[in-house]
Design an enzyme around this catalytic site. Structure first.
Site, PDB file in Angstrom:
ATOM      1  N   ASP A   1      41.175 -33.274 -35.100  1.00  0.00           N
ATOM      2  CA  ASP A   1      40.033 -33.054 -34.792  1.00  0.00           C
ATOM      3  C   ASP A   1      39.854 -31.754 -35.570  1.00  0.00           C
ATOM      4  O   ASP A   1      38.967 -30.507 -35.438  1.00  0.00           O
ATOM      5  CB  ASP A   1      39.530 -32.764 -33.135  1.00  0.00           C
ATOM      6  CG  ASP A   1      39.800 -33.459 -32.132  1.00  0.00           C
ATOM      7  OD1 ASP A   1      39.780 -34.711 -32.381  1.00  0.00           O
ATOM      8  OD2 ASP A   1      40.345 -33.006 -31.245  1.00  0.00           O
TER       9      ASP A   1
ATOM     10  N   GLU B   1      31.747 -39.800 -30.610  1.00  0.00           N
ATOM     11  CA  GLU B   1      31.695 -38.543 -30.088  1.00  0.00           C
ATOM     12  C   GLU B   1      32.060 -38.022 -31.342  1.00  0.00           C
ATOM     13  O   GLU B   1      31.926 -38.213 -32.348  1.00  0.00           O
ATOM     14  CB  GLU B   1      32.831 -38.385 -29.200  1.00  0.00           C
ATOM     15  CG  GLU B   1      34.220 -39.163 -29.994  1.00  0.00           C
ATOM     16  CD  GLU B   1      35.841 -39.100 -29.506  1.00  0.00           C
ATOM     17  OE1 GLU B   1      35.810 -38.625 -27.571  1.00  0.00           O
ATOM     18  OE2 GLU B   1      36.630 -39.336 -29.726  1.00  0.00           O
TER      19      GLU B   1
ATOM     20  N   HIS C   1      36.713 -38.407 -36.705  1.00  0.00           N
ATOM     21  CA  HIS C   1      36.556 -36.722 -35.769  1.00  0.00           C
ATOM     22  C   HIS C   1      36.357 -35.902 -37.725  1.00  0.00           C
ATOM     23  O   HIS C   1      37.651 -35.453 -37.463  1.00  0.00           O
ATOM     24  CB  HIS C   1      37.646 -36.488 -35.183  1.00  0.00           C
ATOM     25  CG  HIS C   1      37.068 -35.386 -34.663  1.00  0.00           C
ATOM     26  ND1 HIS C   1      36.701 -35.369 -33.091  1.00  0.00           N
ATOM     27  CD2 HIS C   1      36.905 -34.250 -34.454  1.00  0.00           C
ATOM     28  CE1 HIS C   1      35.733 -34.570 -32.714  1.00  0.00           C
ATOM     29  NE2 HIS C   1      35.764 -32.567 -33.570  1.00  0.00           N
TER      30      HIS C   1
ATOM     31  N   ARG D   1      48.027 -37.079 -35.270  1.00  0.00           N
ATOM     32  CA  ARG D   1      47.545 -37.411 -36.022  1.00  0.00           C
ATOM     33  C   ARG D   1      47.023 -36.711 -36.751  1.00  0.00           C
ATOM     34  O   ARG D   1      47.376 -35.284 -36.539  1.00  0.00           O
ATOM     35  CB  ARG D   1      45.624 -37.903 -34.733  1.00  0.00           C
ATOM     36  CG  ARG D   1      45.495 -38.887 -34.301  1.00  0.00           C
ATOM     37  CD  ARG D   1      44.017 -38.363 -33.257  1.00  0.00           C
ATOM     38  NE  ARG D   1      44.292 -37.442 -32.370  1.00  0.00           N
ATOM     39  CZ  ARG D   1      43.595 -37.452 -31.501  1.00  0.00           C
ATOM     40  NH1 ARG D   1      42.667 -37.204 -31.614  1.00  0.00           N
ATOM     41  NH2 ARG D   1      43.833 -35.979 -30.611  1.00  0.00           N
TER      42      ARG D   1
END
Length: 333
Positions: free
Chosen positions: A27, A200, A265, A299
């Site tokens: 993120d 999202e 994201h 990630r």
């Protein structure tokens, strides 16, 4: 002659960088301040930190500071996700998602405030939860035409369990006023991969008289986690759902050949000289069949330059392979 050749080789290397910027960084969010400084945040789960850098690609060498840790057993003490740093009305604000360790119904978006000119200095004060109508995550602020709008991913009631995107007007940087308006629900198949219907991670990009709302779709552990896009005219009433047009297909998605899976994201920034647009996102270098994507720390954040289509819409291209030399952003030393 040999020395001159070596100098040229060194110069070429100095103008290259490789993704990922960090080995872990879910993120990722980047903000370029008016003084040219870049600030970066990412999900760290149990605290919030800020990185400060003079360049986009210098993140691994950047100054890092932990600016906030939650009190024990608070409603916001666990699962601290997706912090975003915003400069609003002369103050710094961080919006982050957290809960008490329970289910999604306890997940809310919270705000920290710092009045210092430098977000690495001064005190970060816990302000409050944002008064969204629904539990949710991934709040962002759009500053537009001297107004503040809050956009977030809310848990609603859909045929498939998941989340959708809502927008509301803000009375101040921590308080919403009026209805939370649904502007995007996960209705397409590409928004329902991985067993959940998800919209999202909203983030806005303004250009060419339009507002582009880029969001992440499908379950984050799916190879097919990707980016979708809504578009509205800058002159439109953003609180009317019909003002937002959803692109029918993903605008950024996995590339098996390049070994990039689950790209999403994201956030946006510009090169130091302001001549180039760059997208920052997280991705995996292995598929869900090769490893556990639910280990979110695997990630890592990556950046690449993007361009614009003749119709004024962004063209994000294809996710580029990791560990491959790329040209640094224009104006980076």
């Amino acid at each position: 002659m040999e020395k001159q050749t070596n100098k040229r080789v060194t110069s070429r290397k100095d103008k290259k960088f490789m993704n990922p910027l960090l080995e872990s960084g879910p993120d990722p969010y980047i903000y370029k301040h008016v003084d040219g400084t870049y600030y970066f945040t990412t999900t760290l789960a149990d605290h919030i930190a800020i990185w400060k850098s003079s360049s986009i690609t210098g993140l691994s060498r950047a100054e890092k500071k932990i600016i906030w840790s939650p009190p024990e057993e608070a409603p916001y003490s666990d699962n601290i996700w997706a912090p975003e740093l915003h400069y609003i009305q002369g103050k710094w604000f961080i919006y982050f998602t957290a809960n008490d360790g329970g289910g999604d119904e306890t997940r809310r978006i919270y705000v920290l405030e710092n009045s210092s000119a430098n977000p690495m200095l001064g005190e970060w004060h816990f302000k409050s939860a944002v008064n969204t109508e629904l539990p949710g995550l991934d709040g962002t602020v759009l500053q537009h035409q001297n107004q503040l709008f809050f956009i977030y991913s809310g848990y609603g009631y859909f045929p498939d369990y998941g989340s959708a995107l809502y927008i509301a007007k803000m009375d101040n940087p921590w308080t919403l006023k009026g209805e939370n308006v649904l502007i995007s629900a996960p209705t397409n198949e590409w928004e329902k991969q991985g067993g959940m219907a998800i919209n999202e991670g909203p983030i806005t990009l303004k250009r060419n008289g339009k507002i582009f709302l880029i969001f992440s779709a499908s379950a984050t552990w799916s190879d097919d986690y990707c980016l979708g896009m809504l578009t509205a005219l800058e002159t439109a009433n953003l609180l009317i759902p019909d003002s937002w047009l959803k692109h029918p297909e993903p605008v950024f998605l996995k590339n098996v050949k390049n070994r990039v899976f689950s790209p999403g994201h994201n956030s946006f920034t510009q090169s130091p000289d302001g001549k180039e647009d760059w997208i920052l996102y997280h991705a995996f270098s292995f598929s869900e069949n090769e490893g556990d994507h639910r280990l979110g720390k695997l990630r890592n954040p990556r950046v690449q330059k993007f361009n614009w289509n003749p119709d004024g819409t962004p063209n994000f291209g294809t996710p580029l392979p990791a560990y491959t030399p790329m040209d640094k952003p224009s104006g980076e030393i």
